[in-house]
Write a protein that holds these residues in place. Structure first.
Motif, PDB file in Angstrom:
ATOM      1  N   GLU A  54       0.691  -1.311   0.138  1.00 44.87           N
ATOM      2  CA  GLU A  54       0.047  -0.007  -0.084  1.00 44.87           C
ATOM      3  C   GLU A  54       0.818   1.319   0.041  1.00 44.87           C
ATOM      4  O   GLU A  54       0.546   2.270  -0.648  1.00 44.87           O
ATOM      5  CB  GLU A  54      -0.984   0.098   1.028  1.00 44.87           C
ATOM      6  CG  GLU A  54      -2.145  -1.003   1.037  1.00 44.87           C
ATOM      7  CD  GLU A  54      -3.102  -0.658  -0.194  1.00 44.87           C
ATOM      8  OE1 GLU A  54      -3.307   0.576  -0.251  1.00 44.87           O
ATOM      9  OE2 GLU A  54      -3.349  -1.586  -0.914  1.00 44.87           O
ATOM     10  N   MET A  55       1.832   1.317   0.622  1.00 47.21           N
ATOM     11  CA  MET A  55       2.748   2.637   0.902  1.00 47.21           C
ATOM     12  C   MET A  55       3.660   2.716  -0.486  1.00 47.21           C
ATOM     13  O   MET A  55       4.176   3.796  -0.686  1.00 47.21           O
ATOM     14  CB  MET A  55       3.773   2.217   2.077  1.00 47.21           C
ATOM     15  CG  MET A  55       2.873   2.418   3.305  1.00 47.21           C
ATOM     16  SD  MET A  55       3.954   2.446   4.731  1.00 47.21           S
ATOM     17  CE  MET A  55       4.559   4.240   4.839  1.00 47.21           C
ATOM     18  N   SER A  56       3.749   1.666  -1.338  1.00 45.95           N
ATOM     19  CA  SER A  56       4.545   1.896  -2.380  1.00 45.95           C
ATOM     20  C   SER A  56       3.512   2.315  -3.748  1.00 45.95           C
ATOM     21  O   SER A  56       3.991   2.288  -4.713  1.00 45.95           O
ATOM     22  CB  SER A  56       5.411   0.561  -2.971  1.00 45.95           C
ATOM     23  OG  SER A  56       4.414  -0.436  -2.980  1.00 45.95           O
ATOM     24  N   GLY A  57       2.379   2.265  -3.272  1.00 48.77           N
ATOM     25  CA  GLY A  57       1.426   2.802  -4.494  1.00 48.77           C
ATOM     26  C   GLY A  57       0.327   2.015  -4.711  1.00 48.77           C
ATOM     27  O   GLY A  57      -0.574   2.377  -5.574  1.00 48.77           O
ATOM     28  N   GLY A  58       0.460   0.555  -4.218  1.00 49.12           N
ATOM     29  CA  GLY A  58      -0.735  -0.466  -4.514  1.00 49.12           C
ATOM     30  C   GLY A  58      -0.897  -0.626  -5.878  1.00 49.12           C
ATOM     31  O   GLY A  58       0.096  -0.686  -6.812  1.00 49.12           O
ATOM     32  N   ALA A  59      -2.132  -0.757  -6.229  1.00 50.54           N
ATOM     33  CA  ALA A  59      -2.630  -1.182  -7.485  1.00 50.54           C
ATOM     34  C   ALA A  59      -2.399  -0.179  -8.274  1.00 50.54           C
ATOM     35  O   ALA A  59      -2.203  -0.239  -9.709  1.00 50.54           O
ATOM     36  CB  ALA A  59      -4.103  -1.773  -7.629  1.00 50.54           C
ATOM     37  N   ASP A  60      -2.109   1.063  -7.962  1.00 52.01           N
ATOM     38  CA  ASP A  60      -2.091   2.315  -9.024  1.00 52.01           C
ATOM     39  C   ASP A  60      -0.807   2.490  -9.120  1.00 52.01           C
ATOM     40  O   ASP A  60      -0.310   3.562  -9.934  1.00 52.01           O
ATOM     41  CB  ASP A  60      -2.797   3.490  -8.265  1.00 52.01           C
ATOM     42  CG  ASP A  60      -4.394   3.265  -8.200  1.00 52.01           C
ATOM     43  OD1 ASP A  60      -4.669   2.777  -9.013  1.00 52.01           O
ATOM     44  OD2 ASP A  60      -4.703   4.062  -7.103  1.00 52.01           O
TER      45      ASP A  60
END
Length: 183
Positions: A18-24
């Motif tokens: 999540e902190m690295s940008g997740g699915a986006d």
């Protein structure tokens, strides 16, 4: 325990995702932008530092030669360096003899001083800590095993005794309740 470890790694993995940008997440220039480093400016000191050199004064040995002196004889050197002092031995008066701590027995003109009684004890606990001071707050010096003999050096009556282990010559403090008198 295994479930807790797996759950922890799962939560950490989800948080990283999540902190690295997740699915986006878009690959590319997502790193930290570094600012240009400031140029290093070298300046000269106004006055250079000079090392401190200590000077030692020496005696002037060139002015007057040593003449007219003869080397001393060996007997003079020995007599000057060795001093023998003789002190008369005076027997103490009866009052002074009675004031001593050690029990004294006088037989014919010979005075015998009895050796002080040494207090030996045995360790009663299976493994007892020998500490650096009288209390559990002090560091452990070593551990003594059941049956080891010790010599009591100091006992103040507060439950702790200073002792010397006869096997290893370690000196420290131990609770008096872990010791019994040797027959």
């Amino acid at each position: 325990m295994t479930k807790v470890i797996l759950l922890t790694f799962g939560v950490l993995g989800w948080a990283w995702f999540e902190m690295s940008g997740g699915a986006d997440f878009q690959p590319g220039q997502n790193g930290v932008t570094l600012l240009a480093a400031a140029p290093v400016v070298q300046t000269e000191r106004e006055t250079p530092i000079k090392p401190v050199v200590e000077r030692v004064a020496r005696a002037d040995t060139t002015s007057a030669p040593l003449t007219g002196l003869t080397p001393p004889k060996l007997e003079q050197v020995i007599a000057a360096s060795v001093v023998v002092e003789q002190t008369p031995v005076i027997a103490p008066a009866q009052e002074q003899v009675a004031a001593l701590d050690n029990p004294i027995v006088q037989t014919d003109a010979v005075i015998e001083v009895a050796a002080p009684k040494v207090d030996y004890r045995q360790v009663t606990g299976s493994r007892v800590n020998l500490r650096g001071g009288p209390g559990t707050g002090f560091d452990v010096v070593t551990q003594l095993l059941r049956g080891e003999e010790v010599e009591i050096l100091e006992s103040e009556g507060d439950g702790w005794v200073k002792l010397r282990a006869l096997d290893g010559n370690d000196i420290g403090w131990m609770a008096e309740s872990f010791l019994k008198a040797v027959n």
